[in-house]
Write a protein that holds these residues in place. Sequence first.
Motif, mmCIF file in Angstrom:
data_model
loop_
_atom_site.group_PDB
_atom_site.id
_atom_site.type_symbol
_atom_site.label_atom_id
_atom_site.label_comp_id
_atom_site.label_asym_id
_atom_site.label_seq_id
_atom_site.Cartn_x
_atom_site.Cartn_y
_atom_site.Cartn_z
ATOM 1 N N MET A 182 0.839 -1.198 0.000
ATOM 2 C CA MET A 182 0.000 0.000 0.000
ATOM 3 C C MET A 182 0.875 1.249 0.000
ATOM 4 O O MET A 182 1.850 1.339 0.738
ATOM 5 C CB MET A 182 -0.917 0.009 1.240
ATOM 6 C CG MET A 182 -1.716 1.303 1.410
ATOM 7 S SD MET A 182 -2.687 1.351 2.938
ATOM 8 C CE MET A 182 -4.090 0.332 2.468
ATOM 9 N N ARG A 183 0.485 2.228 -0.834
ATOM 10 C CA ARG A 183 1.166 3.515 -0.840
ATOM 11 C C ARG A 183 0.504 4.437 0.188
ATOM 12 O O ARG A 183 -0.649 4.263 0.550
ATOM 13 C CB ARG A 183 1.096 4.156 -2.226
ATOM 14 C CG ARG A 183 1.721 3.334 -3.344
ATOM 15 C CD ARG A 183 1.815 4.183 -4.628
ATOM 16 N NE ARG A 183 0.550 4.856 -4.922
ATOM 17 C CZ ARG A 183 -0.425 4.323 -5.655
ATOM 18 N NH1 ARG A 183 -0.289 3.109 -6.155
ATOM 19 N NH2 ARG A 183 -1.534 4.994 -5.883
ATOM 20 N N LEU A 184 1.254 5.433 0.621
ATOM 21 C CA LEU A 184 0.711 6.364 1.606
ATOM 22 C C LEU A 184 -0.530 7.073 1.094
ATOM 23 O O LEU A 184 -1.476 7.327 1.846
ATOM 24 C CB LEU A 184 1.778 7.384 2.009
ATOM 25 C CG LEU A 184 2.942 6.844 2.859
ATOM 26 C CD1 LEU A 184 3.987 7.930 3.055
ATOM 27 C CD2 LEU A 184 2.446 6.338 4.200
ATOM 28 N N ASP A 185 -0.547 7.403 -0.204
ATOM 29 C CA ASP A 185 -1.699 8.134 -0.732
ATOM 30 C C ASP A 185 -2.932 7.244 -0.911
ATOM 31 O O ASP A 185 -3.997 7.724 -1.305
ATOM 32 C CB ASP A 185 -1.346 8.825 -2.053
ATOM 33 C CG ASP A 185 -0.920 7.849 -3.141
ATOM 34 O OD1 ASP A 185 -0.983 6.620 -2.927
ATOM 35 O OD2 ASP A 185 -0.491 8.316 -4.217
ATOM 36 N N GLU A 186 -2.799 5.940 -0.622
ATOM 37 C CA GLU A 186 -3.938 5.024 -0.690
ATOM 38 C C GLU A 186 -4.608 4.836 0.677
ATOM 39 O O GLU A 186 -5.615 4.135 0.781
ATOM 40 C CB GLU A 186 -3.488 3.664 -1.229
ATOM 41 C CG GLU A 186 -3.025 3.701 -2.673
ATOM 42 C CD GLU A 186 -2.522 2.354 -3.152
ATOM 43 O OE1 GLU A 186 -2.853 1.968 -4.291
ATOM 44 O OE2 GLU A 186 -1.796 1.684 -2.391
ATOM 45 N N ILE A 187 -4.062 5.461 1.710
ATOM 46 C CA ILE A 187 -4.640 5.345 3.043
ATOM 47 C C ILE A 187 -5.952 6.122 3.098
ATOM 48 O O ILE A 187 -5.998 7.306 2.784
ATOM 49 C CB ILE A 187 -3.668 5.875 4.114
ATOM 50 C CG1 ILE A 187 -2.373 5.043 4.120
ATOM 51 C CG2 ILE A 187 -4.313 5.843 5.498
ATOM 52 C CD1 ILE A 187 -1.306 5.585 5.035
ATOM 53 N N SER A 188 -7.021 5.462 3.513
ATOM 54 C CA SER A 188 -8.334 6.104 3.532
ATOM 55 C C SER A 188 -8.540 6.872 4.840
ATOM 56 O O SER A 188 -7.891 6.617 5.855
ATOM 57 C CB SER A 188 -9.438 5.048 3.378
ATOM 58 O OG SER A 188 -9.392 4.124 4.435
ATOM 59 N N GLU A 189 -9.474 7.808 4.804
ATOM 60 C CA GLU A 189 -9.702 8.684 5.949
ATOM 61 C C GLU A 189 -10.300 7.961 7.150
ATOM 62 O O GLU A 189 -10.234 8.466 8.274
ATOM 63 C CB GLU A 189 -10.608 9.853 5.538
ATOM 64 C CG GLU A 189 -9.956 10.811 4.556
ATOM 65 C CD GLU A 189 -10.836 12.008 4.253
ATOM 66 O OE1 GLU A 189 -11.893 12.123 4.916
ATOM 67 O OE2 GLU A 189 -10.475 12.808 3.378
ATOM 68 N N ASP A 190 -10.885 6.772 6.941
ATOM 69 C CA ASP A 190 -11.463 6.029 8.067
ATOM 70 C C ASP A 190 -10.466 5.043 8.673
ATOM 71 O O ASP A 190 -10.839 4.168 9.460
ATOM 72 C CB ASP A 190 -12.731 5.291 7.636
ATOM 73 C CG ASP A 190 -12.489 4.307 6.494
ATOM 74 O OD1 ASP A 190 -11.422 4.394 5.849
ATOM 75 O OD2 ASP A 190 -13.365 3.452 6.262
ATOM 76 N N SER A 191 -9.196 5.191 8.321
ATOM 77 C CA SER A 191 -8.155 4.331 8.883
ATOM 78 C C SER A 191 -7.686 4.865 10.228
ATOM 79 O O SER A 191 -7.871 6.040 10.557
ATOM 80 C CB SER A 191 -6.952 4.243 7.929
ATOM 81 O OG SER A 191 -7.318 3.710 6.675
ATOM 82 N N VAL A 192 -7.065 3.993 10.991
ATOM 83 C CA VAL A 192 -6.389 4.368 12.231
ATOM 84 C C VAL A 192 -4.894 4.195 12.025
ATOM 85 O O VAL A 192 -4.438 3.135 11.592
ATOM 86 C CB VAL A 192 -6.857 3.512 13.421
ATOM 87 C CG1 VAL A 192 -6.057 3.860 14.682
ATOM 88 C CG2 VAL A 192 -8.340 3.698 13.666
#
Length: 217
Positions: free
Chosen positions: A1-11
């Motif tokens: 996973m790339r950093l820009d693929e992290i979703s806003e509902d992640s912890v």
Amino acid sequence: MRLDEISEDSVISIAVIRGNTSVNLQTNPAFATEDGIMVHPFTHDDTIINFNVPDLRIEMIVAREDEVPYFWKTVTISKETFQGEVYHCIRSKMEGVRLNRRNSFRVFIGETGTVVKIPGEKSFQVLIKDISAGGFAFSVRDDEEHEYKRGDQVHIFFEDREARFNLDVTGRVVRVVDDGKRTTYGCSFTRNYPQVDRYCAQKQLKKRQQKTMAPRK
């Protein structure tokens, strides 16, 4: 996973390591940038943390509910301002490695640890067999004193000096197996432990590296 693929509902959970000490912190993403991700500031006692410190190493785990988490061995974090708001920006030269939580990658321990039944104060020395992102297992000889059954909640302690890791977690007994000599208790975690995810990921990566470096016959 790339950093820009992290979703806003992640912890987002990080381990800030310097020498023999470490601190675990959590936050949530704000928005992605061209070379990283902005997150709501990491704070301590309502003060925004400064990560511009020599000899600091930061590891990161990103998780979403009911999904397998991802692990970054090294990230950098800087305090930045965007449209008048303060954020921490996380950057890394590598992509996140998917942790094997659902398949419960197990780290063999095979060392003595301590177990305390909850509620209770009496502790017992047991053999910590293994640990995974989902739980752990310990065993005792049948001639030793023990008093656990399915559904019991237990607290275990173990120190991995080589990895500089202290296991201090709580779980619930979900499996009991007696082979006539020893009884093994399989336990599932009663809460999420990001440090265990990180520990298992480090062991998994180290095992892969050892296989890669092993001489071919």
